[in-house]
Design an enzyme around this catalytic site. Structure first.
Site, PDB file in Angstrom:
ATOM      1  N   TYR A  38      -1.974  -7.888 -11.193  1.00  6.86           N
ATOM      2  CA  TYR A  38      -0.855  -7.849 -10.258  1.00  6.86           C
ATOM      3  C   TYR A  38       0.323  -8.656 -10.801  1.00  6.86           C
ATOM      4  O   TYR A  38       1.427  -8.162 -10.947  1.00  6.86           O
ATOM      5  CB  TYR A  38      -1.254  -8.446  -8.899  1.00  6.86           C
ATOM      6  CG  TYR A  38      -2.297  -7.669  -8.143  1.00  6.86           C
ATOM      7  CD1 TYR A  38      -3.631  -7.707  -8.521  1.00  6.86           C
ATOM      8  CD2 TYR A  38      -1.966  -6.908  -7.036  1.00  6.86           C
ATOM      9  CE1 TYR A  38      -4.599  -7.002  -7.820  1.00  6.86           C
ATOM     10  CE2 TYR A  38      -2.928  -6.204  -6.327  1.00  6.86           C
ATOM     11  CZ  TYR A  38      -4.241  -6.247  -6.721  1.00  6.86           C
ATOM     12  OH  TYR A  38      -5.190  -5.548  -6.034  1.00  6.86           O
ATOM     13  N   GLU A  64       0.836  -1.213   0.000  1.00  8.46           N
ATOM     14  CA  GLU A  64       0.000   0.000   0.000  1.00  8.46           C
ATOM     15  C   GLU A  64       0.869   1.262   0.000  1.00  8.46           C
ATOM     16  O   GLU A  64       0.517   2.249  -0.637  1.00  8.46           O
ATOM     17  CB  GLU A  64      -0.973   0.002   1.189  1.00  8.46           C
ATOM     18  CG  GLU A  64      -1.895  -1.222   1.291  1.00  8.46           C
ATOM     19  CD  GLU A  64      -2.576  -1.642  -0.002  1.00  8.46           C
ATOM     20  OE1 GLU A  64      -2.801  -0.778  -0.877  1.00  8.46           O
ATOM     21  OE2 GLU A  64      -2.866  -2.841  -0.160  1.00  8.46           O
TER      22      GLU A  64
HETATM   23  N1  BES Z   1      -5.946  -1.316  -4.532  1.00  6.84           N
HETATM   24  C1  BES Z   1      -5.968  -2.625  -4.010  1.00  6.84           C
HETATM   25  C2  BES Z   1      -7.298  -3.040  -3.488  1.00  6.84           C
HETATM   26  C3  BES Z   1      -8.421  -2.955  -4.501  1.00  6.84           C
HETATM   27  C4  BES Z   1      -8.245  -3.367  -5.798  1.00  6.84           C
HETATM   28  C5  BES Z   1      -9.650  -2.483  -4.126  1.00  6.84           C
HETATM   29  C6  BES Z   1      -9.296  -3.275  -6.704  1.00  6.84           C
HETATM   30  C7  BES Z   1     -10.687  -2.403  -5.026  1.00  6.84           C
HETATM   31  C8  BES Z   1     -10.515  -2.806  -6.325  1.00  6.84           C
HETATM   32  C9  BES Z   1      -4.912  -2.825  -2.919  1.00  6.84           C
HETATM   33  O1  BES Z   1      -3.756  -2.085  -3.111  1.00  6.84           O
HETATM   34  C10 BES Z   1      -4.475  -4.264  -2.936  1.00  6.84           C
HETATM   35  O2  BES Z   1      -3.970  -4.679  -3.925  1.00  6.84           O
HETATM   36  N2  BES Z   1      -4.675  -4.988  -1.855  1.00  6.84           N
HETATM   37  C11 BES Z   1      -4.301  -6.385  -1.737  1.00  6.84           C
HETATM   38  C12 BES Z   1      -3.019  -6.555  -0.991  1.00  6.84           C
HETATM   39  C13 BES Z   1      -1.774  -6.633  -1.804  1.00  6.84           C
HETATM   40  C14 BES Z   1      -0.598  -7.016  -0.940  1.00  6.84           C
HETATM   41  C15 BES Z   1      -1.810  -7.474  -3.025  1.00  6.84           C
HETATM   42  C16 BES Z   1      -5.378  -7.104  -0.952  1.00  6.84           C
HETATM   43  O3  BES Z   1      -6.329  -6.445  -0.524  1.00  6.84           O
HETATM   44  O4  BES Z   1      -5.268  -8.294  -0.759  1.00  6.84           O
HETATM   45 ZN    ZN Z   2      -2.655  -2.741  -4.782  1.00  6.26          ZN
END
Ligand code: BES
Ligand code: ZN
Length: 649
Positions: free
Chosen positions: A414, A321
């Site tokens: 990702y 984050e």
């Molecule tokens: N931005 C995302 C969360 C998100 C993505 C919210 C798409 C709504 C729509 C956040 O940065 C994220 O990727 N969170 C991951 C953790 C990360 C370590 C991969 C999660 O929530 O698991």
């Molecule tokens: Zn993210």
């Protein structure tokens, strides 16, 4: 021929970067600033909202402003300078999925010209239908003293709490006044909280019922999905000179301890990518119903308590984050088909930070390997679908038109995105790629971009920075893969396995378990010394091979490692999903543990796989039991999972 050229030009200049998930006329008129005023009535779960908009006109003539809304009550629209009320109406399009919401059309009553500024205000009301918001009763909180409210706007949920241009291609500054009615309630937003009152109130309120007035300001331009609010009996504890933790009182000391190195993480990333320009950095540890692991709201990351494991293994979410402060929040994707411009780049930077944190590149590769396993399984699943939309989710350019952008959300942007950058880095070496990324950030700072922008930028950069001979050969390698990597629905054109000594031990141990058919391998105890991410790899590899994981193996695994009683949710959800998939979870005690888990954790990544694995009847029953606990977004995704199930599994 001429027509073809005109079409191509139009495609390059205009059509390509159109956001298909907004109803707003954002090419004709652009938000510059929003001033929000909210009266929170948390007991009744209602918010009275007013917004003052400052727009700049980009069309030669403008008579209407179109905004995105979702299930809200628009009261009236007026010019603040003379009080003139503006006509408005709401248009819905039956082709659009319901979650896209509707178009709010505002008639300006006069013609505005290019370059002019338009200012008006909207008064409206929202309640529990606002899917960005979770209104919680005191009984659902840790401290049980007062109601709690938090938002989650990414991807297209901001339109359910504020009428606006809900597209990541429009960036603006914002300020806010939040009025509370109980002295217990503390409020934070994704901006700087002001010490003294700076903004005049836009409405008259009954002063007897007002407890506090909080004001916020963010002078860096952000897209709508980064507006965020949390309100409840929360407090702040410092973790360093520029970082802090915010949560309810009950567990705050535990959270503060686990996140004591936040300052260091910001520094690691700064060392790689450049100055952190947002000022302070705080993490709110929300109630367990928060649907994500983390959300990069500027200055104020939101996180799920599952990231607090006790051994700091979950802090990689915090590093991720923080990394969004550059990739995502400074350079932003210009629509949700380009999400990898946020997430792929962010994972790349996160793993640079983790290298410093872990002190061992092999352990970082373990994360990439877990990601790769999960990506490959998903590509297979999506690519074999009959549905053209679902098929496209395997690529870095999923189709989102007429749909809720969240439908395309998965780990693909990702990991596929990360792997593309990893490949590109290898073409020119780490130091030069680091410089390329820094220059990309500078070029697109506070702007939005897509894969074409990145490609054009990268080629230009290479041309300037490499010898002409090297440039030609590197460009050739990139051109061989770039479009396939971004647009194809199959595996990425270059396979990268990330194998390394730290993962070899893990994979070998899985194989020994499978070969043993239920007998413990001699060296089974090495598992206890694995780091959390190696254990994740262990479980994800077993999941990959679940066809040959027999009941005898599952019984023996449980006996050896007591997996059903672990406290690390990253491991638990994987073990539980495997238990259901292999039918090991048929006995009541084990199943009851899983049932309990889905009632304590609302993070979609962790409950969705469990609901996917369950039969329809059990899934429906568990969902009903936990309906009140789940966030509106988690509800939506579990309902979709249940809807897609056949009766007998
Ligand atoms: N931005 C995302 C969360 C998100 C993505 C919210 C798409 C709504 C729509 C956040 O940065 C994220 O990727 N969170 C991951 C953790 C990360 C370590 C991969 C999660 O929530 O698991
Ligand atoms: Zn993210």
């Amino acid at each position: 021929m001429k027509l073809v050229i005109i079409f191509l030009l139009c495609h390059m200049l205009y059509c390509v970067d159109v956001d298909k998930n907004t109803f707003s006329n954002y090419k004709d008129v652009k938000t510059q600033h929003l001033h929000i005023e909210w009266l929170l009535n948390l007991n009744d779960k209602v918010i009275d909202g007013s917004v003052e908009y400052t727009f700049k006109v980009y069309a030669s003539q403008l008579t209407e402003v179109h905004l995105d809304i979702y299930k809200m009550n628009i009261l009236f629209v007026y010019y603040p300078n003379n009080g003139q009320v503006l006509k408005h109406h709401v248009e819905s399009d039956p082709i659009q999925k319901e979650e896209q919401g509707e178009k709010l059309v505002i008639e300006l009553g006069q013609v505005y010209k290019y370059g002019e500024i338009v200012k008006f205000r909207i008064k409206y009301q929202i309640g529990e239908d606002a899917r960005a918001l979770s209104f919680m009763d005191p009984s659902q909180t840790d401290d049980k003293k007062a109601p709690y409210l938090f938002s989650q706007c990414e991807a297209n949920n901001c339109r359910s709490m504020i009428p606006l241009q809900d597209t990541p291609s429009i960036k603006f500054t914002y300020s806010a006044t939040v009025i509370t009615q109980s002295p217990l309630i503390n409020v934070f937003m994704s901006g700087n909280r002001l010490q003294t009152q700076k903004f005049q109130l836009m409405n008259n309120y009954n002063m007897n019922s007002i407890a506090n007035v909080f004001q916020f300001e963010l002078n860096i331009k952000i897209p709508a999905y980064l507006i965020a609010i949390v309100a409840g009996t929360v407090e702040e504890r410092s973790t360093g000179t520029r970082t802090a933790v915010i949560s309810e009182t009950k567990n705050i000391e535990k959270y503060q301890k686990e996140l004591e190195d936040l300052d260091k993480y910001v520094k690691y990333l700064e060392d790689y990518i450049g100055e952190y320009k947002w000022g302070s950095y705080k993490i709110v540890i929300l109630p367990a119903s928060f649907p994500f692991g983390g959300m990069e709201n500027p200055l104020l990351t939101f996180a799920n308590p599952t990231i607090i494991v006790g051994d700091k293994s979950g802090v990689s979410v915090a590093v991720h984050e923080i990394a969004h402060s550059w990739f995502g929040n400074t350079v932003t994707c210009n629509n949700w088909s380009n999400m990898w411009i946020n997430e792929g780049f962010c994972v790349f930077l996160e793993r640079k930070g983790l290298k410093t944190l872990f002190g061992d590149i092999n352990l970082v590769h373990v994360n990439s390997q877990v990601g790769n396993n999960e990506m490959n399984a998903l590509i297979k699943e999506f690519n074999s679908s009959q549905d053209d939309f679902i098929k496209s989710y395997a690529s870095l350019h999923p189709k989102t038109e007429n749909h809720n952008a969240d439908d395309s959300f998965s780990t693909i942007p990702y990991e596929r995105g990360f792997q593309l950058l990893y490949y590109l880095e290898k073409q020119i070496n780490e130091t030069r790629f680091q410089q390329l990324l820094k220059d990309w950030l500078q070029e697109y700072e506070y702007k939005s971009a897509d894969e074409n922008d990145f490609y054009r930028f990268m080629i230009f950069w290479l041309k300037i920075n490499l010898s002409s001979e090297e440039f030609l050969s590197v460009k050739k390698s990139i051109d061989n893969v770039y479009n396939k990597w971004v647009y194809d629905y199959g595996q990425p054109p270059i396979e990268e396995k990330f194998e390394n000594p730290a993962s070899k031990d893990v994979i070998d141990l899985v194989q020994s378990w499978i070969d043993g058919k239920g007998t413990k391998p001699q060296n089974y105890q090495i598992f206890d010394d694995f780091k959390s991410n190696q254990k994740q790899l262990f479980l994800s590899t077993l999941q990959d091979k679940n066809q040959v994981v027999t009941d005898a193996i599952m019984v023996s695994l449980e006996d050896a490692y007591h997996l059903s009683d672990l406290t690390d949710a990253e491991l638990l959800f994987r073990w539980y999903t495997l238990s259901i998939n292999t039918k090991y979870a048929k006995d009541t005690t084990n199943l009851q543990k899983i049932r309990k888990f889905v009632g304590l954790v609302g993070r979609m990544k962790m409950v969705n796989p469990i609901y996917k694995a369950l039969d329809k009847e059990t899934a429906t029953q568990w969902y009903q039991e936990n309906y009140a606990f789940y966030h509106p977004l988690t509800r939506q995704s579990i309902e979709n999972i249940i809807k897609n199930k056949t009766i007998i599994k």
